[in-house]
Scaffold this active site. Sequence first.
Site, PDB file in Angstrom:
ATOM      1  N   GLY A  73      28.855  26.465  52.622  1.00  0.00           N
ATOM      2  CA  GLY A  73      28.043  27.677  52.605  1.00  0.00           C
ATOM      3  C   GLY A  73      26.550  27.369  52.625  1.00  0.00           C
ATOM      4  O   GLY A  73      25.773  28.038  53.309  1.00  0.00           O
ATOM      5  N   THR A  74      26.152  26.356  51.883  1.00  0.00           N
ATOM      6  CA  THR A  74      24.730  26.011  51.801  1.00  0.00           C
ATOM      7  C   THR A  74      24.188  25.611  53.170  1.00  0.00           C
ATOM      8  O   THR A  74      23.136  26.092  53.597  1.00  0.00           O
ATOM      9  CB  THR A  74      24.537  24.861  50.783  1.00  0.00           C
ATOM     10  N   ASN A 153      28.025  36.874  43.909  1.00  0.00           N
ATOM     11  CA  ASN A 153      28.899  35.906  43.232  1.00  0.00           C
ATOM     12  C   ASN A 153      28.983  36.135  41.728  1.00  0.00           C
ATOM     13  O   ASN A 153      29.929  35.689  41.096  1.00  0.00           O
ATOM     14  CB  ASN A 153      28.437  34.477  43.533  1.00  0.00           C
ATOM     15  N   GLN A 181      31.387  34.803  49.160  1.00  0.00           N
ATOM     16  CA  GLN A 181      32.296  35.393  48.167  1.00  0.00           C
ATOM     17  C   GLN A 181      33.163  36.499  48.754  1.00  0.00           C
ATOM     18  O   GLN A 181      34.078  36.983  48.089  1.00  0.00           O
ATOM     19  CB  GLN A 181      31.508  35.948  46.973  1.00  0.00           C
ATOM     20  N   SER A 201      32.474  29.639  53.128  1.00  0.00           N
ATOM     21  CA  SER A 201      32.748  28.334  52.538  1.00  0.00           C
ATOM     22  C   SER A 201      34.215  28.187  52.198  1.00  0.00           C
ATOM     23  O   SER A 201      34.808  29.073  51.575  1.00  0.00           O
ATOM     24  CB  SER A 201      31.899  28.164  51.270  1.00  0.00           C
ATOM     25  N   HIS A 203      35.854  26.181  50.105  1.00  0.00           N
ATOM     26  CA  HIS A 203      36.368  25.969  48.736  1.00  0.00           C
ATOM     27  C   HIS A 203      36.366  27.229  47.880  1.00  0.00           C
ATOM     28  O   HIS A 203      36.861  27.216  46.758  1.00  0.00           O
ATOM     29  CB  HIS A 203      35.639  24.814  48.041  1.00  0.00           C
ATOM     30  N   THR A 239      30.890  14.036  63.786  1.00  0.00           N
ATOM     31  CA  THR A 239      32.339  14.074  63.956  1.00  0.00           C
ATOM     32  C   THR A 239      32.951  15.130  63.040  1.00  0.00           C
ATOM     33  O   THR A 239      32.623  15.186  61.855  1.00  0.00           O
ATOM     34  CB  THR A 239      32.939  12.692  63.652  1.00  0.00           C
ATOM     35  N   CYS A 327      25.458  27.230  39.567  1.00  0.00           N
ATOM     36  CA  CYS A 327      24.301  26.438  39.958  1.00  0.00           C
ATOM     37  C   CYS A 327      23.164  26.588  38.976  1.00  0.00           C
ATOM     38  O   CYS A 327      22.249  25.779  38.945  1.00  0.00           O
ATOM     39  CB  CYS A 327      23.843  26.852  41.346  1.00  0.00           C
TER      40      CYS A 327
HETATM   41  C1  LIG Z   1      29.365  29.045  46.439  1.00  0.00           C
HETATM   42  C2  LIG Z   1      28.379  29.858  47.158  1.00  0.00           C
HETATM   43  C3  LIG Z   1      27.521  29.299  48.118  1.00  0.00           C
HETATM   44  C4  LIG Z   1      27.473  27.809  48.394  1.00  0.00           C
HETATM   45  O1  LIG Z   1      28.575  27.363  49.144  1.00  0.00           O
HETATM   46  P1  LIG Z   1      28.886  25.786  49.192  1.00  0.00           P
HETATM   47  O2  LIG Z   1      30.006  25.651  50.163  1.00  0.00           O
HETATM   48  O3  LIG Z   1      29.258  25.384  47.812  1.00  0.00           O
HETATM   49  O4  LIG Z   1      27.641  25.124  49.697  1.00  0.00           O
HETATM   50  C5  LIG Z   1      26.655  30.136  48.803  1.00  0.00           C
HETATM   51  N1  LIG Z   1      26.641  31.450  48.566  1.00  0.00           N
HETATM   52  C6  LIG Z   1      27.448  32.045  47.667  1.00  0.00           C
HETATM   53  C7  LIG Z   1      27.398  33.521  47.473  1.00  0.00           C
HETATM   54  C8  LIG Z   1      28.336  31.269  46.930  1.00  0.00           C
HETATM   55  O5  LIG Z   1      29.121  31.845  46.022  1.00  0.00           O
END
Ligand SMILES: *Cc1c(COP(=O)(O)O)cnc(C)c1O
Length: 401
Positions: A73-74, A153, A181, A201, A203, A239, A327
């Site tokens: 996500g970042t 989030n 989210q 993202s 995870h 890759t 975070c």
């Molecule tokens: C977790 C999160 C991110 C970051 O995603 P990563 O894959 O951990 O870099 C960005 N935005 C929101 C709203 C999130 O909850």
Amino acid sequence: MTTPIYLDNNATTRVFPDVVEAMLPYFTEQFGNASSIHAFGSEVGGALRQARRSLQALIGAEFDHEIIFTSGGTESNNTALRSALQVQQGRNEVITSAVEHPAILSLCDWLEKHEGVVVHRIPVDRQGRLDIDAYRAALSDRVAVVSFMWANNETGTIFPVDGLAEMAHAHGALFHTDAVQAVGKVPIDLKTTEIDMLSLSSHKLHGPKGLGALYLRKGTRFRALLRGGHQERGRRAGTENAPAIIGLGRAAELALTSMAEDNLRMAALRDRLEQGLVQQIGHCFVTGDPLDRLPNTTTVAFEFIEGEAILLKLNAAGIAASSGSACTSGSLEPSHVLRAMDIPFTAAHGAIRFSLSRETTEAEIDRVLEVMPDIIAGLRQMSPFWSEEGARPDGFAPAYA
Ligand SMILES: *Cc1c(COP(=O)(O)O)cnc(C)c1O
């Protein structure tokens, strides 16, 4: 010792066994580089195409090449905003909200401080809803990109991104949404919206860590963040992380198949948790928009105590929760999201986020309801701010109590 209860699914989720199983062969027999001509490569290439289609289905993207795999996500957020600022020549303003994830807010802080970008941070009301009038006032033909999260989030509050995107387009600005989210938790059909870019993202939806995607609407001008090989049509060099992409594809299929029934069940459990807490424990309230929010998320503010202390007691009872963004926890500052909602320090400090998953059970929720009253009462006894009358010193009226 009872089995631990995990209610921190907005920080990260367990990788589902089905997802692990789908990934495993791509570490061992099928280890080829998808760009290679030989059979090792082409087998992986086929699996990547399938994963892309699965993700495309989850978010309603019209074309599979609208999906660019990234490291998370970042990276997707950084790519989207930087690309928009480069392709929108002559425009150097960004509009975002005060309650975004640090992956947007600290990027915006940087752009403002070091790269001469003008940033508008649109405020929210006490329920975390966006101030649309302030947004309208900030829009102009100087704005390169608007970035509003789909779902918060911390509180789960959902922003009306469809309409917000249309407003951006009326001024020639691109529209990006951090939907990390939302993806997998709310139905998304991008082809019926005007959203240009969306970050997600893996995870956060029971896929592996270190993998995400940026949706880029067909025809949207774009500048790559990473340069190198031709992967992802030259839009994201390096890759491909094939096992993770295949895992995300499987996670997307699982989310799509059961979303409707999962959401009903999760929302019912969340409501049970909220009602139980509010009924049993005084001087606490639920934050966020009661009408439009994620089914899995609740942040409850307990007045006159420290969230960190509650978390430690919960942890000792085998329950994992959070005090807002993973975070920012560890710092003593209360959450920027709750502060932006004008929730007083005395309550924002004692806010606890419970984020459920598709696996959360009623027994787990009941266990939380069993231990929380004693935890809160014990901590309040030690708190210098607490009195039985507990009148809110600033007369703050909770969202709903
Ligand atoms: C977790 C999160 C991110 C970051 O995603 P990563 O894959 O951990 O870099 C960005 N935005 C929101 C709203 C999130 O909850």
